[in-house]
Design an enzyme around this catalytic site. Structure first.
Site, PDB file in Angstrom:
ATOM      1  N   LYS A  14       0.741   1.406   2.220  1.00 46.33           N
ATOM      2  CA  LYS A  14       0.200   2.580   1.510  1.00 46.33           C
ATOM      3  C   LYS A  14      -0.365   3.575   2.503  1.00 46.33           C
ATOM      4  O   LYS A  14      -0.779   3.231   3.614  1.00 46.33           O
ATOM      5  CB  LYS A  14      -0.882   2.178   0.495  1.00 46.33           C
ATOM      6  CG  LYS A  14      -2.152   1.511   1.072  1.00 46.33           C
ATOM      7  CD  LYS A  14      -3.252   2.464   1.502  1.00 46.33           C
ATOM      8  CE  LYS A  14      -4.386   1.694   2.176  1.00 46.33           C
ATOM      9  NZ  LYS A  14      -5.227   2.410   3.073  1.00 46.33           N
ATOM     10  N   VAL A 101      -0.352  -4.540  11.582  1.00 47.12           N
ATOM     11  CA  VAL A 101      -1.462  -5.442  11.240  1.00 47.12           C
ATOM     12  C   VAL A 101      -2.782  -4.753  11.581  1.00 47.12           C
ATOM     13  O   VAL A 101      -2.914  -4.145  12.649  1.00 47.12           O
ATOM     14  CB  VAL A 101      -1.311  -6.760  12.042  1.00 47.12           C
ATOM     15  CG1 VAL A 101      -2.515  -7.667  11.831  1.00 47.12           C
ATOM     16  CG2 VAL A 101      -0.026  -7.471  11.636  1.00 47.12           C
ATOM     17  N   ALA A 102      -3.771  -4.849  10.674  1.00 44.14           N
ATOM     18  CA  ALA A 102      -5.087  -4.212  10.855  1.00 44.14           C
ATOM     19  C   ALA A 102      -4.919  -2.759  11.289  1.00 44.14           C
ATOM     20  O   ALA A 102      -5.553  -2.277  12.221  1.00 44.14           O
ATOM     21  CB  ALA A 102      -5.939  -4.994  11.866  1.00 44.14           C
ATOM     22  N   GLY A 103      -4.032  -2.052  10.579  1.00 40.25           N
ATOM     23  CA  GLY A 103      -3.694  -0.677  10.970  1.00 40.25           C
ATOM     24  C   GLY A 103      -4.133   0.382   9.980  1.00 40.25           C
ATOM     25  O   GLY A 103      -3.901   1.563  10.195  1.00 40.25           O
ATOM     26  N   GLY A 104      -4.729  -0.025   8.845  1.00 42.84           N
ATOM     27  CA  GLY A 104      -5.155   0.966   7.853  1.00 42.84           C
ATOM     28  C   GLY A 104      -4.064   1.322   6.866  1.00 42.84           C
ATOM     29  O   GLY A 104      -4.122   2.355   6.190  1.00 42.84           O
ATOM     30  N   MET A 105      -3.041   0.445   6.739  1.00 39.55           N
ATOM     31  CA  MET A 105      -1.947   0.714   5.789  1.00 39.55           C
ATOM     32  C   MET A 105      -1.822  -0.374   4.728  1.00 39.55           C
ATOM     33  O   MET A 105      -0.793  -0.504   4.062  1.00 39.55           O
ATOM     34  CB  MET A 105      -0.629   0.853   6.538  1.00 39.55           C
ATOM     35  CG  MET A 105      -0.650   2.005   7.514  1.00 39.55           C
ATOM     36  SD  MET A 105       0.997   2.491   7.969  1.00 39.55           S
ATOM     37  CE  MET A 105       1.496   3.474   6.573  1.00 39.55           C
ATOM     38  N   GLY A 108      -2.145  -6.419   4.837  1.00 43.57           N
ATOM     39  CA  GLY A 108      -2.607  -7.704   4.284  1.00 43.57           C
ATOM     40  C   GLY A 108      -2.571  -7.670   2.763  1.00 43.57           C
ATOM     41  O   GLY A 108      -2.205  -8.663   2.114  1.00 43.57           O
ATOM     42  N   SER A 109      -2.913  -6.525   2.195  1.00 45.14           N
ATOM     43  CA  SER A 109      -2.905  -6.381   0.728  1.00 45.14           C
ATOM     44  C   SER A 109      -1.480  -6.433   0.202  1.00 45.14           C
ATOM     45  O   SER A 109      -1.220  -6.994  -0.868  1.00 45.14           O
ATOM     46  CB  SER A 109      -3.547  -5.048   0.328  1.00 45.14           C
ATOM     47  OG  SER A 109      -4.858  -4.990   0.822  1.00 45.14           O
ATOM     48  N   ALA A 110      -0.539  -5.831   0.932  1.00 44.44           N
ATOM     49  CA  ALA A 110       0.872  -5.882   0.530  1.00 44.44           C
ATOM     50  C   ALA A 110       1.349  -7.333   0.494  1.00 44.44           C
ATOM     51  O   ALA A 110       2.046  -7.748  -0.443  1.00 44.44           O
ATOM     52  CB  ALA A 110       1.732  -5.072   1.506  1.00 44.44           C
ATOM     53  N   ASP A 142      -7.482  -2.985  -2.105  1.00 43.44           N
ATOM     54  CA  ASP A 142      -6.187  -2.300  -2.060  1.00 43.44           C
ATOM     55  C   ASP A 142      -5.063  -3.110  -2.704  1.00 43.44           C
ATOM     56  O   ASP A 142      -3.940  -2.603  -2.841  1.00 43.44           O
ATOM     57  CB  ASP A 142      -5.779  -2.016  -0.604  1.00 43.44           C
ATOM     58  CG  ASP A 142      -6.645  -0.932   0.027  1.00 43.44           C
ATOM     59  OD1 ASP A 142      -7.219  -0.118  -0.716  1.00 43.44           O
ATOM     60  OD2 ASP A 142      -6.735  -0.916   1.276  1.00 43.44           O
TER      61      ASP A 142
HETATM   62  O1  C5P Z   1     -11.904  -5.089  -0.505  1.00 41.75           O
HETATM   63  P1  C5P Z   1     -11.608  -5.453   0.908  1.00 41.75           P
HETATM   64  O2  C5P Z   1     -11.848  -6.917   1.177  1.00 41.75           O
HETATM   65  O3  C5P Z   1     -10.259  -5.018   1.353  1.00 41.75           O
HETATM   66  O4  C5P Z   1     -12.641  -4.637   1.799  1.00 41.75           O
HETATM   67  C1  C5P Z   1     -12.852  -4.943   3.158  1.00 41.75           C
HETATM   68  C2  C5P Z   1     -14.151  -4.312   3.616  1.00 41.75           C
HETATM   69  O5  C5P Z   1     -14.037  -2.879   3.621  1.00 41.75           O
HETATM   70  C3  C5P Z   1     -15.347  -4.596   2.725  1.00 41.75           C
HETATM   71  O6  C5P Z   1     -15.953  -5.819   3.071  1.00 41.75           O
HETATM   72  C4  C5P Z   1     -16.243  -3.396   3.032  1.00 41.75           C
HETATM   73  O7  C5P Z   1     -16.926  -3.582   4.241  1.00 41.75           O
HETATM   74  C5  C5P Z   1     -15.240  -2.269   3.242  1.00 41.75           C
HETATM   75  N1  C5P Z   1     -15.013  -1.487   2.005  1.00 41.75           N
HETATM   76  C6  C5P Z   1     -16.013  -0.624   1.561  1.00 41.75           C
HETATM   77  N2  C5P Z   1     -15.820   0.110   0.418  1.00 41.75           N
HETATM   78  C7  C5P Z   1     -14.651   0.031  -0.269  1.00 41.75           C
HETATM   79  C8  C5P Z   1     -13.605  -0.807   0.178  1.00 41.75           C
HETATM   80  C9  C5P Z   1     -13.831  -1.556   1.332  1.00 41.75           C
HETATM   81  O8  C5P Z   1     -17.086  -0.516   2.179  1.00 41.75           O
HETATM   82  N3  C5P Z   1     -14.499   0.767  -1.376  1.00 41.75           N
END
Ligand code: C5P
Length: 305
Positions: A14, A101-105, A108-110, A142
């Site tokens: 995404k 990986v760990a790139g902001g896309m 892991g959620s996909a 996500d």
């Molecule tokens: O929901 P997810 O496990 O992907 O989020 C990872 C981390 O990103 C959370 O532990 C939090 O630190 C941060 N986060 C946030 N606000 C959001 C989504 C994620 O602070 N709306």
């Protein structure tokens, strides 16, 4: 009905076309107003039956995911389906990653969304999409969008989705970084950088939604925005140069994707996308620059046999 002996699933990366980040709530999450778009950078997952247990195997040619298999979101997703459907079946998940990986896309959620869909089909669990969406929201903010796909508004933590009408196809260039960023660290940096002001409730600009509706590529480019960008650049200052290079190559818009460090660039069309990708590759500022189009569908079974 006979159960399949293999289920092959694809799940998209995404891009947040807009990411507005509001105040931090007591549950540790920030209030978001975002527009997600699913793009054609796909992770592939094949699910095969096992007697018991959830086993994860990484395809060696794909991006490698660090850490213990038990912590992998796809493994957690398979367990969630098993628990919800009160089954005892096992699964072997063979994952081939293309999403950084760990790139902001949301890579892991996909994978988590792919595992939800794959296990539901492999085990004949029959969970409706509403229940898969519930499991998805428990796995991560996500994951619901990775299931949903297309273009959608995301509210609350990002898990409350409303489809957005778009016209035409958008061509993106996705520039993967040599490094990774931790999402919690980027959010914490955002809080530090904004410690002296009260964050307003975020809202998606109507002008962006109107441009998406019209298929106005230049208008979309103008309204791309990411509140986390300054925090990501604070942690990885070199990203600024990469974004500038993209603008120099004529990108309609350039920004850090989600919590970064992947950067995304909106091209005028497929031909310009190719020029942009070649140009960015030669800067030495990114590990790879690949073309992706959007919107595409969410995690789905492509074949089963
Ligand atoms: O929901 P997810 O496990 O992907 O989020 C990872 C981390 O990103 C959370 O532990 C939090 O630190 C941060 N986060 C946030 N606000 C959001 C989504 C994620 O602070 N709306």
């Amino acid at each position: 009905m006979a159960r399949p002996s293999a289920v092959y699933v694809e799940a998209p990366a995404k891009i947040n076309l807009y990411l507005g980040v509001g105040p931090l709530h007591d549950d540790g999450y920030h209030e978001l107003a975002t527009v997600f778009q699913a793009v054609s950078l796909l992770d592939q997952l094949t699910a095969l039956p096992e007697d018991s247990g959830v086993v994860l195997e990484m395809d060696e040619d794909g991006e490698q995911v660090p850490g213990r298999a038990a912590d992998n979101l796809a493994v957690k997703a398979a367990r969630a389906v098993r628990q919800r459907s009160k089954l005892t079946s096992g699964v072997r998940l063979v994952l081939s990653k293309s999403i950084p990986v760990a790139g902001g896309m949301a890579g892991g959620s996909a994978d988590a969304a792919a595992a939800l869909v794959a296990c539901n089909a492999l085990w004949g669990a029959g969970l409706p999409s509403s229940e898969l969406a519930e499991l998805a929201a428990d796995l991560g903010s996500d994951v619901p969008f990775s299931l949903h796909g297309g273009t959608a508004l995301g509210a609350s933590r990002g898990e409350v989705l409303t489809p957005v009408l778009t016209t035409g196809e958008f061509t993106w260039v996705v520039a993967a970084s040599f490094t990774t960023l931790s999402t919690p660290e980027v959010y914490a940096t955002y809080d530090r950088l904004n410690a002296d002001r009260e964050l307003p409730a975020p809202a998606v600009p109507k002008a962006l939604l109107a441009a998406l509706r019209r298929g106005d590529q230049a208008g979309v480019g103008q309204h791309l925005h990411n509140d986390l960008q300054a925090a990501a650049i604070h942690l990885r200052p070199e990203l600024d140069l990469l974004l500038e290079s993209g603008i120099d190559y004529g990108a309609l818009g350039a920004m850090v994707s989600g919590s970064g460090p992947t950067c995304v660039f909106l091209a005028r069309d497929a031909e310009h996308g190719l020029e942009l990708a070649v140009g960015l590759s030669t800067t030495g500022l990114c590990r790879s620059a690949r073309i992706a189009t959007g919107p595409v569908v969410g995690a789905r079974v492509v074949s089963e046999f």
